[in-house]
Design a protein around this motif. Structure first.
Motif, PDB file in Angstrom:
ATOM      1  N   ALA A  65     -47.244  57.070   3.605  1.00  0.00           N
ATOM      2  CA  ALA A  65     -46.738  56.507   2.349  1.00  0.00           C
ATOM      3  C   ALA A  65     -47.865  55.864   1.543  1.00  0.00           C
ATOM      4  CB  ALA A  65     -45.640  55.488   2.647  1.00  0.00           C
ATOM      5  N   LEU A  66     -48.778  55.193   2.233  1.00  0.00           N
ATOM      6  CA  LEU A  66     -49.892  54.550   1.534  1.00  0.00           C
ATOM      7  C   LEU A  66     -50.772  55.584   0.841  1.00  0.00           C
ATOM      8  CD1 LEU A  66     -51.115  51.636   1.172  1.00  0.00           C
ATOM      9  CD2 LEU A  66     -52.759  52.299   2.933  1.00  0.00           C
ATOM     10  N   ILE A  67     -51.045  56.694   1.533  1.00  0.00           N
ATOM     11  CA  ILE A  67     -51.833  57.773   0.937  1.00  0.00           C
ATOM     12  C   ILE A  67     -51.082  58.398  -0.231  1.00  0.00           C
ATOM     13  CG2 ILE A  67     -52.617  60.135   1.348  1.00  0.00           C
ATOM     14  CD1 ILE A  67     -54.622  58.271   2.452  1.00  0.00           C
ATOM     15  N   ALA A  68     -49.796  58.657  -0.054  1.00  0.00           N
ATOM     16  CA  ALA A  68     -49.018  59.335  -1.085  1.00  0.00           C
ATOM     17  C   ALA A  68     -48.911  58.512  -2.364  1.00  0.00           C
ATOM     18  CB  ALA A  68     -47.620  59.651  -0.551  1.00  0.00           C
ATOM     19  N   LEU A  69     -48.819  57.192  -2.236  1.00  0.00           N
ATOM     20  CA  LEU A  69     -48.650  56.335  -3.406  1.00  0.00           C
ATOM     21  C   LEU A  69     -49.963  55.773  -3.928  1.00  0.00           C
ATOM     22  CD1 LEU A  69     -45.411  54.363  -2.426  1.00  0.00           C
ATOM     23  CD2 LEU A  69     -45.634  56.367  -3.915  1.00  0.00           C
ATOM     24  N   GLY A  70     -51.070  56.037  -3.228  1.00  0.00           N
ATOM     25  CA  GLY A  70     -52.347  55.511  -3.689  1.00  0.00           C
ATOM     26  C   GLY A  70     -52.426  54.002  -3.593  1.00  0.00           C
ATOM     27  N   GLY A  71     -51.972  53.448  -2.471  1.00  0.00           N
ATOM     28  CA  GLY A  71     -52.001  52.003  -2.278  1.00  0.00           C
ATOM     29  C   GLY A  71     -53.366  51.481  -1.878  1.00  0.00           C
ATOM     30  N   GLN A  72     -53.436  50.169  -1.681  1.00  0.00           N
ATOM     31  CA  GLN A  72     -54.682  49.511  -1.299  1.00  0.00           C
ATOM     32  C   GLN A  72     -54.453  48.586  -0.109  1.00  0.00           C
ATOM     33  OE1 GLN A  72     -56.031  47.472  -4.896  1.00  0.00           O
ATOM     34  NE2 GLN A  72     -57.451  49.148  -5.301  1.00  0.00           N
TER      35      GLN A  72
ATOM     36  N   ASP B 271     -56.172  64.599  11.245  1.00  0.00           N
ATOM     37  CA  ASP B 271     -56.468  63.319  11.895  1.00  0.00           C
ATOM     38  C   ASP B 271     -56.111  62.124  11.017  1.00  0.00           C
ATOM     39  OD1 ASP B 271     -57.357  64.595  14.134  1.00  0.00           O
ATOM     40  OD2 ASP B 271     -59.485  64.417  13.664  1.00  0.00           O
ATOM     41  N   ILE B 272     -55.963  62.359   9.725  1.00  0.00           N
ATOM     42  CA  ILE B 272     -55.467  61.326   8.801  1.00  0.00           C
ATOM     43  C   ILE B 272     -54.454  61.989   7.878  1.00  0.00           C
ATOM     44  CG2 ILE B 272     -57.583  59.945   8.869  1.00  0.00           C
ATOM     45  CD1 ILE B 272     -58.362  61.173   6.188  1.00  0.00           C
ATOM     46  N   PRO B 273     -53.535  61.219   7.296  1.00  0.00           N
ATOM     47  CA  PRO B 273     -52.655  61.813   6.280  1.00  0.00           C
ATOM     48  C   PRO B 273     -53.498  62.303   5.105  1.00  0.00           C
ATOM     49  CG  PRO B 273     -51.865  59.644   6.963  1.00  0.00           C
ATOM     50  CD  PRO B 273     -53.250  59.791   7.520  1.00  0.00           C
ATOM     51  N   MET B 274     -53.075  63.413   4.523  1.00  0.00           N
ATOM     52  CA  MET B 274     -53.826  63.999   3.416  1.00  0.00           C
ATOM     53  C   MET B 274     -52.884  64.337   2.280  1.00  0.00           C
ATOM     54  SD  MET B 274     -56.577  66.395   5.460  1.00  0.00           S
ATOM     55  CE  MET B 274     -57.458  66.787   3.951  1.00  0.00           C
ATOM     56  N   ALA B 275     -53.412  64.265   1.041  1.00  0.00           N
ATOM     57  CA  ALA B 275     -52.591  64.510  -0.142  1.00  0.00           C
ATOM     58  C   ALA B 275     -53.321  65.418  -1.120  1.00  0.00           C
ATOM     59  CB  ALA B 275     -52.239  63.188  -0.828  1.00  0.00           C
ATOM     60  N   ARG B 276     -52.546  66.111  -1.926  1.00  0.00           N
ATOM     61  CA  ARG B 276     -53.076  66.948  -2.998  1.00  0.00           C
ATOM     62  C   ARG B 276     -52.262  66.697  -4.271  1.00  0.00           C
ATOM     63  NH1 ARG B 276     -56.489  67.124   0.024  1.00  0.00           N
ATOM     64  NH2 ARG B 276     -57.604  68.880   0.991  1.00  0.00           N
ATOM     65  N   ASP B 277     -52.949  66.677  -5.399  1.00  0.00           N
ATOM     66  CA  ASP B 277     -52.295  66.551  -6.702  1.00  0.00           C
ATOM     67  C   ASP B 277     -52.283  67.920  -7.368  1.00  0.00           C
ATOM     68  OD1 ASP B 277     -51.778  63.626  -6.961  1.00  0.00           O
ATOM     69  OD2 ASP B 277     -53.943  63.523  -6.692  1.00  0.00           O
ATOM     70  N   TRP B 278     -51.095  68.362  -7.748  1.00  0.00           N
ATOM     71  CA  TRP B 278     -50.938  69.680  -8.365  1.00  0.00           C
ATOM     72  C   TRP B 278     -50.215  69.548  -9.692  1.00  0.00           C
ATOM     73  CZ3 TRP B 278     -48.496  71.369  -3.149  1.00  0.00           C
ATOM     74  CH2 TRP B 278     -49.509  71.692  -2.231  1.00  0.00           C
ATOM     75  N   PRO B 279     -50.477  70.478 -10.631  1.00  0.00           N
ATOM     76  CA  PRO B 279     -49.637  70.552 -11.834  1.00  0.00           C
ATOM     77  C   PRO B 279     -48.264  71.077 -11.446  1.00  0.00           C
ATOM     78  CG  PRO B 279     -51.119  72.423 -11.734  1.00  0.00           C
ATOM     79  CD  PRO B 279     -51.510  71.514 -10.589  1.00  0.00           C
ATOM     80  N   ARG B 280     -47.405  71.208 -12.421  1.00  0.00           N
ATOM     81  CA  ARG B 280     -46.076  71.748 -12.124  1.00  0.00           C
ATOM     82  C   ARG B 280     -46.223  73.196 -11.647  1.00  0.00           C
ATOM     83  NH1 ARG B 280     -41.811  68.625 -14.085  1.00  0.00           N
ATOM     84  NH2 ARG B 280     -40.433  70.419 -13.789  1.00  0.00           N
ATOM     85  N   LEU B 281     -45.813  73.433 -10.413  1.00  0.00           N
ATOM     86  CA  LEU B 281     -45.943  74.757  -9.814  1.00  0.00           C
ATOM     87  C   LEU B 281     -44.577  75.265  -9.391  1.00  0.00           C
ATOM     88  CD1 LEU B 281     -49.005  74.147  -7.443  1.00  0.00           C
ATOM     89  CD2 LEU B 281     -49.042  75.267  -9.679  1.00  0.00           C
ATOM     90  N   ASP B 282     -44.437  76.581  -9.412  1.00  0.00           N
ATOM     91  CA  ASP B 282     -43.209  77.192  -8.918  1.00  0.00           C
ATOM     92  C   ASP B 282     -43.535  78.615  -8.481  1.00  0.00           C
ATOM     93  OD1 ASP B 282     -40.604  77.425  -8.151  1.00  0.00           O
ATOM     94  OD2 ASP B 282     -39.744  77.246 -10.156  1.00  0.00           O
ATOM     95  N   GLY B 283     -42.606  79.217  -7.789  1.00  0.00           N
ATOM     96  CA  GLY B 283     -42.768  80.598  -7.394  1.00  0.00           C
ATOM     97  C   GLY B 283     -43.976  80.821  -6.518  1.00  0.00           C
ATOM     98  N   SER B 284     -44.684  81.921  -6.786  1.00  0.00           N
ATOM     99  CA  SER B 284     -45.826  82.295  -5.958  1.00  0.00           C
ATOM    100  C   SER B 284     -46.971  81.297  -6.079  1.00  0.00           C
ATOM    101  CB  SER B 284     -46.306  83.698  -6.328  1.00  0.00           C
ATOM    102  OG  SER B 284     -46.727  83.745  -7.687  1.00  0.00           O
ATOM    103  N   ALA B 285     -47.105  80.624  -7.233  1.00  0.00           N
ATOM    104  CA  ALA B 285     -48.173  79.634  -7.410  1.00  0.00           C
ATOM    105  C   ALA B 285     -47.981  78.460  -6.449  1.00  0.00           C
ATOM    106  CB  ALA B 285     -48.219  79.149  -8.851  1.00  0.00           C
ATOM    107  N   LEU B 286     -46.740  78.019  -6.298  1.00  0.00           N
ATOM    108  CA  LEU B 286     -46.449  76.944  -5.360  1.00  0.00           C
ATOM    109  C   LEU B 286     -46.660  77.413  -3.930  1.00  0.00           C
ATOM    110  CD1 LEU B 286     -45.404  74.147  -4.599  1.00  0.00           C
ATOM    111  CD2 LEU B 286     -43.066  75.008  -4.864  1.00  0.00           C
TER     112      LEU B 286
END
Length: 271
Positions: free
Chosen positions: A128-135, A215-230
């Motif tokens: 959750a901390l990784i996903a929300l960009g906490g400190q 070994d640690i939680p990881m996150a990615r930021d994506w634009p709006r994706l759907d279909g094969s792009a997602l």
């Protein structure tokens, strides 16, 4: 097994905690909820000379919302945060994830900051901390500093906290009305996650985070994706996580879960 011998200090102030950490360095451990630490002591995976109990410190037992940031002190129990009336409004992701943290009994003792300090890659609070960009707020007798979640976690059960530092608090940006979704797969409810996934809608698209694989939680930021792009983005991320076979699941199964759950969650928050 039973713990190796240690001295016990019930701290009366934060300064007393910092003094103990400064004097003993790596030979001191902070006791908050103790849900992970006590098991490590019993198995002698941890052999501190000094155990510093912080749970009587009222100044660390605080949940505050200010200027769009929710700050949670080091002695706030998981059950207390789950019962906080403003949780669903300010941090709906934590409202979704906290019921998956252990069991009612462990949440009544375990702390939010303690889970972050333990840094288990399968745990829900680091994800959750990784996903929300906490400190993470760190304090020692020498200094105070804050580390972003991406800087704090270094590896499996390894963090950037120095030996003389106390995790004083953790802060999350309030989510406002942003949509979010959480899903976890484990052998049984309350067990460590085989895979846990989070999706959070952002102004530019979606942030997708995964725990229990790398070994640690990881996150990615994506634009709006759907279909094969997602599907392509999820497949690439699933392989980047470097899943391994273990007694709980195969690497292939974990990659499949990332792809399947990820598709559902991203679509849910972007609909």
């Amino acid at each position: 097994m039973k713990p190796a011998a240690f001295d016990y200090l019930r701290a009366e102030s934060v300064d007393e905690v910092l003094e103990g950490l400064s004097n003993e360095g790596g030979n001191a451990r902070v006791l908050a909820g103790g849900q992970s630490l006590m098991a490590m002591l019993n198995m002698r995976l941890a052999k501190p000379k000094l155990l510093i109990d912080i749970m009587r410190l009222k100044e660390l037992n605080r949940i505050e919302e200010q200027a769009g940031v929710v700050t949670i002190g080091a002695s706030v129990r998981q059950a207390a945060l789950l019962a906080w009336p403003e949780l669903a409004r300010t941090l709906p992701l934590l409202a979704l994830a906290l019921p998956w943290v252990g069991h009612v009994q462990t949440r009544s003792r375990g702390t939010i900051c303690g889970s972050l300090a333990h840094a288990d890659p399968s745990a829900e609070m680091p994800l959750a901390l990784i996903a929300l960009g906490g400190q993470v707020h760190l304090r020692s007798a020498r200094r105070r500093r804050r580390l972003a979640a991406s800087e704090f976690f270094l590896g499996m059960m390894a963090t950037a906290r120095a030996e003389d530092e106390l995790i004083e608090a953790v802060s999350f940006p309030a989510q406002g009305g942003s949509r979010c979704a959480f899903r976890e797969v484990a052998r049984r409810h309350g067990d460590f996650a085989i895979v846990a996934c989070v999706a959070v809608a952002t102004p530019n698209g979606v942030r997708f985070a995964v725990g229990g694989v790398a070994d640690i939680p990881m996150a990615r930021d994506w634009p709006r994706l759907d279909g094969s792009a997602l599907d392509d983005a999820l497949n690439g991320f699933a392989y980047e996580l470097g899943a391994r076979n273990d007694v709980h699941a195969t690497a292939r199964y974990r990659r499949d879960l990332v792809r399947i759950i990820g598709r559902d969650l991203v679509r849910e928050v972007l609909q």
